[in-house]
Design a protein around this motif. Structure first.
Motif, short mmCIF file in Angstrom:
data_model
loop_
_atom_site.label_atom_id
_atom_site.label_comp_id
_atom_site.label_asym_id
_atom_site.label_seq_id
_atom_site.Cartn_x
_atom_site.Cartn_y
_atom_site.Cartn_z
N MET A 201 -4.75 6.93 -12.86
CA MET A 201 -4.40 6.34 -11.57
C MET A 201 -3.92 4.96 -11.79
O MET A 201 -4.38 4.11 -12.61
N PHE B 111 -5.81 -4.29 -0.70
CA PHE B 111 -6.87 -4.09 -0.15
C PHE B 111 -7.92 -5.28 -0.16
O PHE B 111 -8.54 -5.67 0.89
N LEU C 137 -3.14 -1.02 -5.37
CA LEU C 137 -3.71 -0.91 -4.00
C LEU C 137 -5.11 -1.86 -3.99
O LEU C 137 -5.33 -2.37 -2.86
N ARG D 79 0.69 4.02 -2.91
CA ARG D 79 0.07 5.36 -2.32
C ARG D 79 0.98 6.56 -3.14
O ARG D 79 0.25 7.35 -3.44
N MET E 210 -0.60 7.88 -6.36
CA MET E 210 -1.96 8.15 -6.35
C MET E 210 -2.16 9.37 -7.12
O MET E 210 -3.09 9.53 -7.91
N ILE F 101 0.74 -1.24 0.00
CA ILE F 101 -0.05 -0.01 -0.04
C ILE F 101 0.74 1.48 -0.05
O ILE F 101 0.37 2.26 -0.71
#
Lengths: 325, 447
Positions: free
Chosen positions: B408, B417, B413, B400, B403, B396
């Motif tokens: 994107m 998740f 990610l 990140r 981002m 992550i």
């Protein structure tokens, strides 16, 4: 009441001394100042002189606990323990590695931290208790089941996801508020609204489920049956009887965190670029600024103990049977 | 192929845990009264389904725990040297995933890289275009065949997965239409589809340095499970010993133990963890001679992290155990034992500890998911696992930073998740079922 408070504060002293000794052991005994200097200066270009200079600049060149070379009282005071750890009792946190006064940083950064943490706390508490009451009202039905399932699902999602997802959706896709940053005064609204919203949503799962358990435990008791037998409506029973009696377990978990709100939230603040105490701590951790981390550890435990005392006082407010003596 | 087995610190701890669980199962199987609550767990559909999902994660991480180092070609002086890279049985199983590196980002199922690059064509002209991937879909001539190819491979993989699932069920004589068997069937189909597609595509895309995201996600499972389980090895003895002692002996023992846990719990846990991890990092950095491979250094940091998490999280369980012991020691059967002159140690081990076991079990399974989630947060804060350890947190953290990129990079990610959600949700549901079955306060008259 006054006597009780004095006793509680006196009782807190040994705990704070324990915290102080623990941080001292952690920061100075596990690794000597020499190790820290070598770490900070980098492994390659370390000469004994450079280490000495680093220690001298930060006042780490003194003996640990007892200075046999000094005279009189300064035998105990001219040491690392006295100057770096014991001075925290009077909230003298010294200077960070970049030379700024830590106490001053804390004072200026408290505002932004509170601007996020306080609304999150109040709105969150209201929302979680309402949601839990709703589930309790519909207990045993499909609506209650769905609510619990939703709670378990929300609980299982990482807090990082709420922040990243929220930033992506609200700021990047819909362009409603800036992704990160902070401004003081009235301008701050557009910066704080998203962190507050995400903070509230992130806590729904575990908190609502916890409150629901508390309410369900209360609702099985005899006084609830009596209230219903008197002919009160279910809503009245819930709001005037169950909610009131569930206050003690709710306060136990809630009041203790109020002082800690000053510390802010590490994650939220660093993701949203809020110049509060949380991001201050994270920056210190990343820069390996030991004196800041040490100060925050001590401050955190002081606030926690204040929270415990406040919890006890709050019991007397909601439950007249509780007397502090 | 010659190799030498490698035992990292965390491997020993995992083996210890597995041995403890096997011994526990053997012990419980002999005793009907201990088996009873587990029967209640087994009757819960949700519990069994989530246990099945959890066991998939468990198998992956156990395979990932068998580490070895491959032998390098013999040197001139005849000495045998082993590669510094520590691999695991799981790495061997998914070798193609591990070694098929692209240059940089690519989308799931992509044939080309995510960003345009300058290439020179046959006539010597400079062109800006999306270069083809080295491995992802390399067997296809152009993008139009992709949809049909993916579908065909997915059907083939899913079909063989389903066939395998049915064969296993038939062999176990469990060919019935129930929640557990359906889950098993779906899991087998899913594994079949992914396994068949992953050989020629990057099913979840690739990350910045071109590593397959599916591989990273699967490797993260071990880190998450270790944080969630090995931590209990620290928590359990501390909490059990101190909590029961405080409750049973009272007096000054109680005062001392209460003082210790009040001090520890009055420091906000993130800060205590941060302080301890920072100190540990200094120790590791100033003693490079302790580690023969970088994997062993990263592994020691992981074990230390578990240790620190355990040191900060035993206080809650300790308080619960103390309270329960205070209650138990006033019971008639304990007083009877005392008046018969049974020694304190014997009372504790025969009468008190068996009666607080349910609290321990409930608290351990409830803590597991919180620890898995905490790992990601701590790694983000910079006080988690070593940056070279593959974990959900490091994934992550790396993703990140992208981002702000337009468009994107979402797949890394999403993968981290998604896997975390599956693991934690299954653990939460299972923990709930265990709590319902073991908690004596639960009202069971209705069921």
């Amino acid at each position: 009441m006054i006597a009780y408070l004095i006793r509680r504060i006196l009782y807190a002293l040994p705990i704070l001394i324990g915290v102080n000794l623990l941080t001292f052991a952690l920061f100075f005994v596990v690794n000597t100042p020499d190790d820290m200097a070598r770490m900070q200066l980098g492994i390659k270009r370390v000469t004994p002189e450079a280490i000495e200079k680093w220690k001298q600049q930060r006042g780490y060149d003194k003996p640990m606990l007892f200075n046999s070379a000094a005279e009189g009282a300064s035998k105990a005071t001219d040491t690392i323990f006295w100057q770096k750890s014991a001075s925290m009792f009077v909230f003298d946190f010294g200077y960070s590695d970049d030379g700024r006064s830590i106490s001053r940083e804390i004072a200026t950064r408290m505002g932004p931290s509170l601007a996020i943490a306080l609304p999150t706390f109040i709105i969150g508490l209201f929302a979680y208790v309402s949601f839990a009451l709703l589930m309790t009202l519909f207990r045993g039905t499909a609506l209650d089941m769905a609510g619990v399932a939703l709670c378990v699902l929300l609980m299982s999602i990482s807090g990082l996801f709420y922040i990243i997802g929220g930033q992506f959706l609200v700021s990047k896709l819909w362009h409603l508020v800036p992704i990160s940053g902070y401004a003081s005064g009235a301008d701050s609204f557009k910066f704080v609204v998203l962190p507050i919203l995400i903070g509230v949503i992130g806590g729904v799962g575990s908190s609502s489920r916890w409150y629901r358990t508390i309410f369900l435990e209360e609702i099985g008791k005899d006084y609830v049956r009596t209230a219903r037998a008197k002919g009160l409506s279910e809503l009245r029973v819930l709001f005037t009887h169950v909610l009131k009696n569930a206050m003690i377990p709710i306060l136990t978990g809630v009041v203790v965190v109020i002082p800690l709100l000053f510390m802010g939230s590490l994650l939220t603040e660093s993701f949203f670029g809020i110049p509060g105490l949380g991001s201050y701590t994270i920056d210190a951790i990343n820069a390996q600024d030991f004196s800041v981390v040490r100060a925050m550890v001590f401050l955190g435990s002081v606030l926690y103990i204040v929270g415990l005392i406040l919890t006890d006082i709050s019991y007397t407010v909601v439950d007249p049977r509780v007397r502090l003596q | 192929m010659r190799f030498t087995p490698v035992f990292l610190w965390s491997d020993y701890l995992v083996f210890l845990l597995v041995a403890a669980v096997v011994a526990g199962i053997w012990y419980v199987r002999q005793r009907e009264h201990l088996l009873l609550p587990w029967r209640r767990v087994a009757q819960s559909k949700v519990a069994m389904v989530s246990l099945l999902v959890l066991s998939v994660f468990l198998v992956i991480s156990l395979l990932d725990t068998l580490h070895y180092r491959v032998a390098l070609p013999q040197q001139a002086d005849g000495q045998q040297v082993f590669s510094p890279e520590v691999l695991s049985a799981f790495d061997k199983l998914v070798t193609s995933l591990r070694i098929q590196h692209e240059k940089t980002y690519s989308e799931p199922f992509a044939l080309t890289l995510f960003a345009k690059e300058s290439v020179t064509d046959a006539n010597g002209h400079m062109l800006r275009e999306y270069p083809r991937l080295r491995y992802g879909g390399a067997h296809l001539a152009d993008g139009q065949q992709r949809a049909a190819d993916v579908l065909q491979r997915a059907l083939l993989g899913g079909g063989s997965g389903a066939l395998f699932a049915v064969l296993v069920l038939a062999a176990l004589r469990r060919l019935v239409w129930r929640a557990e068997t359906i889950t098993w069937l779906l899991l087998c189909i899913l594994v079949g589809v992914i396994a068949n597609l992953a050989t020629v595509y990057h099913v979840l895309g690739t990350d910045k340095v071109g590593q397959d995201v599916l591989y990273l996600s699967l490797k993260s499972i071990r880190t998450g499970l270790i944080i969630g389980t090995v931590t209990t090895l620290v928590t359990l003895p501390l909490a059990l010993f101190l909590g029961v002692a405080a409750g049973y002996f009272r007096g000054w023992v109680d005062d001392v133990i209460q003082y210790i846990y009040t001090v520890l719990s009055s420091i906000p846990s993130v800060l205590l963890i941060a302080a301890a991890v920072l100190m540990m990092q200094v120790t590791i950095d100033t003693h490079p001679q302790w580690f023969d491979t970088s994997a062993s250094r990263a592994d020691l940091r992981l074990v230390f992290l578990c240790l620190i998490l355990g040191m900060t999280s035993w206080t809650g369980l300790c308080r619960l155990l103390r309270g329960e012991t205070l209650k138990l020691r006033e019971m008639e059967y304990i007083q009877a034992a005392q008046s018969f002159g049974v020694s304190s140690m014997r009372i504790l081990s025969r009468h008190i500890i068996p009666n607080v076991m349910h609290i321990i079990l409930i608290s351990l399974v409830m803590d597991f998911s919180a620890l898995v989630l905490a790992e990601a947060v701590l790694s983000y804060v910079g006080v988690g696992v070593d940056p070279s350890t593959i974990s959900f947190g490091t994934m992550i953290n790396a993703a990140r930073l992208e981002m702000g990129r337009e468009p994107m990079v979402w797949w890394a990610l999403a993968a981290a998740f998604g896997f975390m959600l599956a693991l934690v949700l299954a653990a939460n549901l299972f923990a709930d079922a265990v709590r319902d079955a073991f908690d004596p306060r639960m009202n069971r008259t209705g069921s």
